[in-house]
Write an enzyme that holds these catalytic residues in place. Structure first.
Site, PDB file in Angstrom:
ATOM      1  CB  SER A 275      49.521 -37.953  49.185  1.00 17.08           C
ATOM      2  OG  SER A 275      48.415 -38.724  48.842  1.00 17.08           O
ATOM      3  CE  LYS A 276      43.566 -32.714  52.768  1.00 18.86           C
ATOM      4  NZ  LYS A 276      42.550 -33.668  53.131  1.00 18.86           N
ATOM      5  NE  ARG A 277      44.661 -37.101  45.508  1.00 20.82           N
ATOM      6  CZ  ARG A 277      45.712 -37.632  44.701  1.00 20.82           C
ATOM      7  NH1 ARG A 277      45.773 -38.784  43.794  1.00 20.82           N
ATOM      8  NH2 ARG A 277      46.514 -36.408  44.315  1.00 20.82           N
ATOM      9  CG  ASP A 280      41.542 -37.107  52.555  1.00 18.28           C
ATOM     10  OD1 ASP A 280      41.759 -36.739  53.927  1.00 18.28           O
ATOM     11  OD2 ASP A 280      41.679 -36.085  51.822  1.00 18.28           O
TER      12      ASP A 280
END
Ligand code: GLU
Length: 519
Positions: A275-277, A280
């Site tokens: 995921s984008k998380r 990040d």
């Protein structure tokens, strides 16, 4: 008759394209090109609530950056084609522009007894849902519950016709058969069978916005666009029985495409979908290009982070596909030749950000000094640095093995273009010692009067022989010189630096260091 291979990438413009989506597009492209077939881009934007401005342009630009160019669906200006023409016979390729097409197909299914009109309001469905919940169950609109709900199966013909005329919130639902085993073949997962009683009566078409849902539009368009294989993400596997049943209900089984569901991309650590998380948290992009959301939230992209599209594509190709050899570096042309769905794995592929960097480093090393110099020159122009092309090519040649990105060049070699403005305190304390500085001064004098060939090897030999002849400590003297030249104790070899800065600059920097770091 064998049909021409025609595959499609059918994203919904709901945000930036995740790298998993890029991999789906890539596999479709490779599959088509290997067979001399067509790769089509179709925009599935029938869910207006999830539409995000800019997402369609982002998808097209991402594919272009990756070199995955659609044969159909996008014109030379990078726009989705709306009017049919010889090259794009199935236009429009944006489903919202195909609205008039779908209703008749939904009605056709009602007529053949495979679908029905449902009049339940949102409030009624909500009530049914909470009733089921309080009884400890989950509400599903299916072969059982539809018998007790407001639809054309339970209402009289007259009432049905009245509601169709007078209300605008009805839908057409698929009439899922009861207790039928759906037998399916998937090119990645093999044979799958599912009992239809476990499935719900999905909405196919909505009167409210006169739009089909994903399922109907997807099947109708794949049929009309003569798609031969559907290659898509694993998240669509649960929809496969419905899609098989839809082909059957339409009587299109003869030309039904084959299906391949690709494994998920998994988190680098732990379990679950990438995921984008994760990006990040661990500091890597999950999108091909930088994306600024309509709310202004910025997400990193591989392009802006300095990755070469060839490296990015190569890395993605190997996430889920295994060539069965040790080879890791594949050009797009080689991928077209070697790719095979039979070698796509069933299990998820763990994303590895370090490996992604490794690919970029490899591609950087494979590029010519000229090509890299041209890229570095763009970076230098932004820094107001003027240097001859010859010098930049020479520097690139010297440092490219140490870099992963073109943007590393400056960090590695900035002091070949300008003098340091300060000196790292710790390094100065360690290397700027009186006895070393005295020796280094003599080395500087020696270089200033050096008259040999102005090439690194000769100059280096001269410096080293001179230090050795004087029995000075080689490492210490070199570090002292390096501190004056670069501002810190690490970096390129002294001869390498001086070749590019020139003798006079060495003299100036050494004098400046003496003045600043006076002992
Ligand atoms: N529109 C679907 C998506 O966004 C396409 C799924 C398919 O390829 O059938 O992924």
């Amino acid at each position: 008759m064998t049909r021409k291979t025609r595959v499609r990438f059918a994203p919904s413009p709901t945000g930036p394209l995740h790298i998993g989506g890029v991999r789906t597009a890539l596999y479709n492209y490779l599959y088509a090109k290997q067979r001399g077939g067509d790769f089509i881009l179709r925009i599935e934007d029938t869910d207006s609530h999830r539409f995000v401005p800019g997402a369609e342009e982002y998808i097209i630009e991402s594919l272009r950056w990756c070199g995955i160019i659609p044969d159909e669906g996008v014109d030379e200006n990078g726009k989705i084609v709306s009017e049919p023409c010889a090259r794009h016979p199935h236009a429009p390729y944006r489903q919202s522009e195909r609205r008039p097409i779908y209703r008749k197909y939904a009605e056709q299914l009602v007529e053949s007894g495979n679908a029905y009109y449902a009049f339940d309001t949102a409030a009624e469905l909500e009530a049914a849902r909470s009733a089921a919940e309080s009884a400890g169950q989950t509400f599903i609109y299916n072969y059982e519950s539809r018998k007790h709900l407001r639809n054309s199966l339970t209402l009289s013909k007259e009432e049905t016709e009245r509601l169709l005329r007078e209300t605008t919130t009805w839908t057409i639902r698929f009439k899922m058969p009861e207790d039928t085993v759906v037998e399916m073949d998937d090119m990645v997962r093999g044979h799958i069978s599912v009992n239809s009683s476990t499935l719900d009566d999905k909405v196919l078409w909505k009167r409210a916005d006169e739009l089909p849902t994903y399922h109907l539009a997807n099947i109708v368009d794949d049929h009309l666009m003569e798609i031969t294989e559907v290659i898509r993400g694993e998240e669509w596997l649960p929809s496969l029985p419905l899609h098989f049943l839809l082909y059957k209900a339409f009587g299109w089984t003869e030309t039904q495409p084959r299906f391949a569901h690709l494994p998920l991309l998994l988190k680098p650590v732990g379990n679950g979908k990438l995921s984008k998380r994760d990006g990040d948290k661990l500091g890597f992009p999950v999108f091909p290009l930088k994306w600024v959301s309509p709310e202004g939230e910025v997400s990193r992209g591989y392009r802006e982070d300095g990755y070469f599209p060839e490296a990015f594509i190569n890395m993605l190709a190997l996430l889920g596909w295994n060539p069965g050899t040790e080879q890791e570096i594949f050009s797009l042309a080689e991928l077209v030749k070697e790719f095979s769905i039979a070698k796509v794995s069933k299990s998820g592929a763990k994303f590895n950000p370090d490996k992604t960097k490794w690919f970029n480093k490899e591609y950087l090393r494979m590029k010519s000094d000229e090509e890299l110099a041209a890229l570095f020159e763009k970076d230098l122009a932004g820094r107001d640095v003027v240097a001859s092309h010859e010098k930049v090519v020479g520097i690139v040649h010297l440092i490219k093995e140490r870099a992963t990105f073109v943007s590393d060049f400056w960090d590695i070699a900035w002091y070949l273009f300008k003098a340091p403005e300060s000196y790292a305190e710790k390094d100065a304390a360690k290397f700027w010692k009186i006895e070393n500085v005295e020796a280094a001064s003599k080395v500087v004098e020696r270089i200033l009067s050096y008259e040999g060939a102005w090439v690194k090897e000769d100059l280096e030999k001269d410096i080293e022989e001179f230090i050795r002849a004087n029995q000075w400590p080689m490492g210490k003297v070199m570090n002292c010189l390096r501190l004056a030249l670069t501002g810190c104790g690490s970096g390129l070899g002294i001869a390498d630096i001086v070749i590019f800065t020139g003798k006079e600059e060495l003299g100036r920097r050494f004098a400046k260091a003496k003045e600043t770091l006076n002992l």
